[in-house]
Design a protein around this motif. Sequence first.
Motif, PDB file in Angstrom:
ATOM      1  N   LEU A   2       0.863  -1.126   0.036  1.00 49.07           N
ATOM      2  CA  LEU A   2       0.017   0.055   0.030  1.00 49.07           C
ATOM      3  C   LEU A   2       0.932   1.164   0.135  1.00 49.07           C
ATOM      4  CD1 LEU A   2      -2.952   1.146   0.408  1.00 49.07           C
ATOM      5  CD2 LEU A   2      -2.424   1.187   2.963  1.00 49.07           C
ATOM      6  N   ALA A   3       0.589   2.324  -0.859  1.00 50.96           N
ATOM      7  CA  ALA A   3       1.252   3.500  -0.941  1.00 50.96           C
ATOM      8  C   ALA A   3       0.299   4.537   0.008  1.00 50.96           C
ATOM      9  CB  ALA A   3       1.679   3.812  -2.444  1.00 50.96           C
ATOM     10  N   ASP A  75      -2.424  -4.445  -1.414  1.00 56.80           N
ATOM     11  CA  ASP A  75      -1.113  -4.429  -1.973  1.00 56.80           C
ATOM     12  C   ASP A  75      -0.738  -3.614  -3.366  1.00 56.80           C
ATOM     13  OD1 ASP A  75       1.490  -5.488  -2.022  1.00 56.80           O
ATOM     14  OD2 ASP A  75       1.007  -6.482  -3.969  1.00 56.80           O
ATOM     15  N   ASP A  76      -1.818  -3.427  -4.008  1.00 53.99           N
ATOM     16  CA  ASP A  76      -1.767  -2.470  -5.121  1.00 53.99           C
ATOM     17  C   ASP A  76      -2.541  -1.186  -5.116  1.00 53.99           C
ATOM     18  OD1 ASP A  76      -4.368  -3.608  -5.372  1.00 53.99           O
ATOM     19  OD2 ASP A  76      -4.213  -4.217  -7.337  1.00 53.99           O
ATOM     20  N   LYS A  77      -2.789  -0.714  -4.151  1.00 48.08           N
ATOM     21  CA  LYS A  77      -3.750   0.404  -3.879  1.00 48.08           C
ATOM     22  C   LYS A  77      -2.765   1.832  -3.255  1.00 48.08           C
ATOM     23  CE  LYS A  77      -7.585  -1.871  -4.593  1.00 48.08           C
ATOM     24  NZ  LYS A  77      -6.889  -3.191  -4.948  1.00 48.08           N
ATOM     25  N   VAL A  78      -3.607   2.914  -3.253  1.00 44.38           N
ATOM     26  CA  VAL A  78      -3.012   4.007  -2.539  1.00 44.38           C
ATOM     27  C   VAL A  78      -3.995   4.619  -1.521  1.00 44.38           C
ATOM     28  CG1 VAL A  78      -2.311   6.439  -3.169  1.00 44.38           C
ATOM     29  CG2 VAL A  78      -1.915   4.582  -4.878  1.00 44.38           C
ATOM     30  N   GLN A  95      -7.056   2.857  -6.710  1.00 45.79           N
ATOM     31  CA  GLN A  95      -6.267   1.794  -7.405  1.00 45.79           C
ATOM     32  C   GLN A  95      -4.922   2.737  -7.805  1.00 45.79           C
ATOM     33  OE1 GLN A  95      -7.338  -1.039  -8.167  1.00 45.79           O
ATOM     34  NE2 GLN A  95      -5.253  -1.766  -8.935  1.00 45.79           N
ATOM     35  N   ARG A  96      -3.720   1.805  -7.730  1.00 44.08           N
ATOM     36  CA  ARG A  96      -2.608   2.599  -7.834  1.00 44.08           C
ATOM     37  C   ARG A  96      -2.433   2.824  -9.692  1.00 44.08           C
ATOM     38  NH1 ARG A  96       2.941   0.482  -5.295  1.00 44.08           N
ATOM     39  NH2 ARG A  96       1.383   0.163  -3.606  1.00 44.08           N
ATOM     40  N   THR A  97      -1.983   3.937  -9.930  1.00 40.07           N
ATOM     41  CA  THR A  97      -1.643   4.190 -11.225  1.00 40.07           C
ATOM     42  C   THR A  97      -0.171   4.222 -11.533  1.00 40.07           C
ATOM     43  OG1 THR A  97      -1.836   6.668 -11.174  1.00 40.07           O
ATOM     44  CG2 THR A  97      -3.556   5.365 -11.658  1.00 40.07           C
ATOM     45  N   ASP A  98       0.490   4.492 -12.848  1.00 41.92           N
ATOM     46  CA  ASP A  98       1.717   4.417 -12.802  1.00 41.92           C
ATOM     47  C   ASP A  98       2.398   5.605 -12.568  1.00 41.92           C
ATOM     48  OD1 ASP A  98       1.873   1.996 -14.182  1.00 41.92           O
ATOM     49  OD2 ASP A  98       1.728   2.696 -16.284  1.00 41.92           O
ATOM     50  N   THR A 100       1.677   7.089  -9.503  1.00 41.66           N
ATOM     51  CA  THR A 100       1.754   7.143  -8.105  1.00 41.66           C
ATOM     52  C   THR A 100       2.762   6.296  -7.719  1.00 41.66           C
ATOM     53  OG1 THR A 100      -0.636   6.552  -8.413  1.00 41.66           O
ATOM     54  CG2 THR A 100      -0.070   7.155  -6.294  1.00 41.66           C
TER      55      THR A 100
END
Length: 100
Positions: A2-3, A75-78, A95-98, A100
């Motif tokens: 997670l970011a 895991d792939d989220k912000v 949702q994570r983007t490129d 972020t």
Amino acid sequence: MLAMTDAAAEAISALTAQQGQDEAGGLRFAVQNEQQEGAQLALSVAPAPEDGDQVLGTDGGGKVFLEPQAAAFLDDKVLDVQQDDQGQLNFAVLQRTDET
């Protein structure tokens, strides 16, 4: 993993201070109900991580504690904060983007 945006970290720091938590406190995510298309998450202010929690953040800044199932789901989220029409801040999982 997670970011977390800077705005989310600042909001977590303010929230934990408001709740009377010291620097060890943070925001804890746990899976409340897992479904095929996703998971319903429980969010709470916690004084410290529980055994097995993944810890995000830095000393003196906003911390996030992720229970193992929540960590896998996020895991792939912000984590961010967004302001609603009444000016209230709400945490948002995006949702994570490129970028972020």
